[in-house]
Design an enzyme around this catalytic site. Structure first.
Site, PDB file in Angstrom:
ATOM      1  N   LYS A 286       0.525  -1.431  -0.220  1.00 43.23           N
ATOM      2  CA  LYS A 286      -0.394  -0.291  -0.211  1.00 43.23           C
ATOM      3  C   LYS A 286       0.923   1.090  -0.012  1.00 43.23           C
ATOM      4  O   LYS A 286       1.298   1.697   0.738  1.00 43.23           O
ATOM      5  CB  LYS A 286      -0.995   0.360   1.008  1.00 43.23           C
ATOM      6  CG  LYS A 286      -1.912   1.346   1.149  1.00 43.23           C
ATOM      7  CD  LYS A 286      -2.947   1.091   2.369  1.00 43.23           C
ATOM      8  CE  LYS A 286      -3.406   2.050   2.773  1.00 43.23           C
ATOM      9  NZ  LYS A 286      -4.475   2.327   3.811  1.00 43.23           N
TER      10      LYS A 286
ATOM     11  N   LYS B  23      -1.718  -1.573  -3.776  1.00 39.54           N
ATOM     12  CA  LYS B  23      -2.678  -0.281  -4.064  1.00 39.54           C
ATOM     13  C   LYS B  23      -2.726   0.864  -3.892  1.00 39.54           C
ATOM     14  O   LYS B  23      -1.100   1.157  -3.056  1.00 39.54           O
ATOM     15  CB  LYS B  23      -3.566   0.004  -2.407  1.00 39.54           C
ATOM     16  CG  LYS B  23      -4.661   0.542  -2.038  1.00 39.54           C
ATOM     17  CD  LYS B  23      -5.649   0.202  -0.975  1.00 39.54           C
ATOM     18  CE  LYS B  23      -6.099   1.358  -0.158  1.00 39.54           C
ATOM     19  NZ  LYS B  23      -6.721   1.524   0.733  1.00 39.54           N
TER      20      LYS B  23
HETATM   21  N1  LIG Z   1      -8.322   2.043   3.512  1.00 37.59           N
HETATM   22  C1  LIG Z   1      -8.531   2.551   2.035  1.00 37.59           C
HETATM   23  C2  LIG Z   1      -7.498   4.019   1.739  1.00 37.59           C
HETATM   24  O1  LIG Z   1      -6.835   4.035   2.713  1.00 37.59           O
HETATM   25  C3  LIG Z   1      -7.800   4.486   0.530  1.00 37.59           C
HETATM   26  C4  LIG Z   1      -8.798   3.807  -0.050  1.00 37.59           C
HETATM   27  C5  LIG Z   1      -9.189   4.829  -0.845  1.00 37.59           C
HETATM   28  O2  LIG Z   1      -8.891   6.126  -1.134  1.00 37.59           O
HETATM   29  O3  LIG Z   1     -10.365   4.253  -2.166  1.00 37.59           O
END
Ligand SMILES: NCC(=O)CCC(=O)O
Ligand SMILES: [Mg+2]
Length: 325
Positions: free
Chosen positions: A196, A249
């Site tokens: 992430k 992510k």
């Molecule tokens: N734990 C979720 C996020 O950090 C953000 C998700 C997003 O921006 O869609």
């Protein structure tokens, strides 16, 4: 010209293109994130995410049934915690009658087949908007992991199928797996947000949950967007610690990472097409610059082609409707 290989033959009609398509997106590939708020009959549009809503449990349950009917098989739950319940310990995250725990129960009661995934991180519960316990300017690792493990057990108790830790603390997958085992939840899975990145593309999400960091940024725990090898290290470690599914992510600026991870690990790989990616498409569509349906399908197919068999996206419902014709 004396060509003997004519690549255009396989592109000549819709039928032949369909026959040779290498990547087929299915509704079951999609994970629908849901933002849940207290109350009943409440549906609030998120200003930076047009046509996406925070909903109370009753309307969320109706939406889950609708998603199930479209062929979507998993939802990822986020809750908006009331300001007065936020602290620096994540106490509300462990409340057996908390909004998350009640949401899990309501959804599993109404739609038992749906795979319920739950966000595990402290940011929605933190007065500082950080994913862990704060000491001065430090986000404390080990004490946070203890809370995350308890929070995971609490979600499992409420009926969650898959725990989805999004915090990026070190060692939390092992701690969560051990806590689940100790409490008898050996069938509860873990989808680890393994790679992430500290990303500007989360901006609209923080509007949705009112969870923007109160000081600093998240760069001491989320990854630097310059790094690729580190993503391999992070995902391999999470698999060793017990992750059933790993995640990269955001998605579209990280397609190389998705491919790298897909080629490295032996578990399903997911990607999160995040709020800013959704908002970019929405904004261009509003300006009349992009065709929304085409942008949705090209984006999600590209993410799958990169190697993500599962995609969390705010376009899950629209995409499933397009796939169903
Ligand atoms: N734990 C979720 C996020 O950090 C953000 C998700 C997003 O921006 O869609
Ligand atoms: Mg890690």
């Amino acid at each position: 010209m004396h060509l003997i290989r004519r690549n255009r033959i396989l592109r000549a009609s819709a039928a032949i293109r369909e026959m040779v398509a290498e990547t087929i997106l299915r509704p079951a590939d999609l994970i629908a994130p849901l933002f849940i708020i207290e109350g009943s009959g409440i549906k609030e549009e998120i200003s930076s995410m047009p046509n996406y809503y925070r909903m109370s449990i009753d309307l969320t349950v109706a939406e889950v049934k609708n998603l199930w009917g479209l062929g979507i098989r998993s939802v990822l739950l986020f809750i908006k915690c009331a300001d007065e319940l936020k602290d620096n310990t994540g106490a509300e995250a462990l409340n057996p009658d908390g909004l998350m725990q009640r949401s899990i129960k309501a959804i599993k009661d109404a739609c038992p087949g749906m795979v319920v995934m739950t966000d595990v991180a402290l940011d929605p519960f933190s007065v500082y908007g950080h994913d862990g316990i704060v000491n001065g300017t430090e986000i404390v690792n080990d004490a946070t992991v203890e809370v995350l493990a308890k929070m995971s057990v609490s979600h499992a108790q409420a009926g969650a199928d898959i725990i989805a830790p999004s915090d990026m603390m070190d060692g939390r997958i092992l701690a969560i797996r051990q806590a689940l085992e100790e409490e008898g939840y050996s069938r509860t899975g873990i989808m680890a947000y393994s790679a992430k990145y500290a990303s500007c593309f989360y901006g609209p999400f923080r509007d949705a949950l009112d969870s923007a960091p109160g000081f600093g940024d998240k760069k001491t725990y989320q990854m630097d967007h310059a790094n690729r090898i580190e993503a391999v290290k992070e995902t391999l470690m999470d698999v060793e610690e017990g992750a059933d599914i790993v995640m990269v992510k955001p998605a579209m600026a990280y397609l190389d990472i998705i491919r790298e991870v897909r080629n490295t690990v032996d578990v399903p790989v997911s990607a999160y097409h995040v709020s800013g990616e959704y908002a970019m498409i929405k904004a261009a569509v509003k300006m009349g610059w992009l065709d929304e349906n085409k942008a949705i399908m090209e984006s999600l197919t590209g993410i799958k082609r990169a190697g993500a068999g599962l995609i969390a996206t705010y376009y899950a419902r629209e995409a499933a409707m397009l796939m169903n014709g």
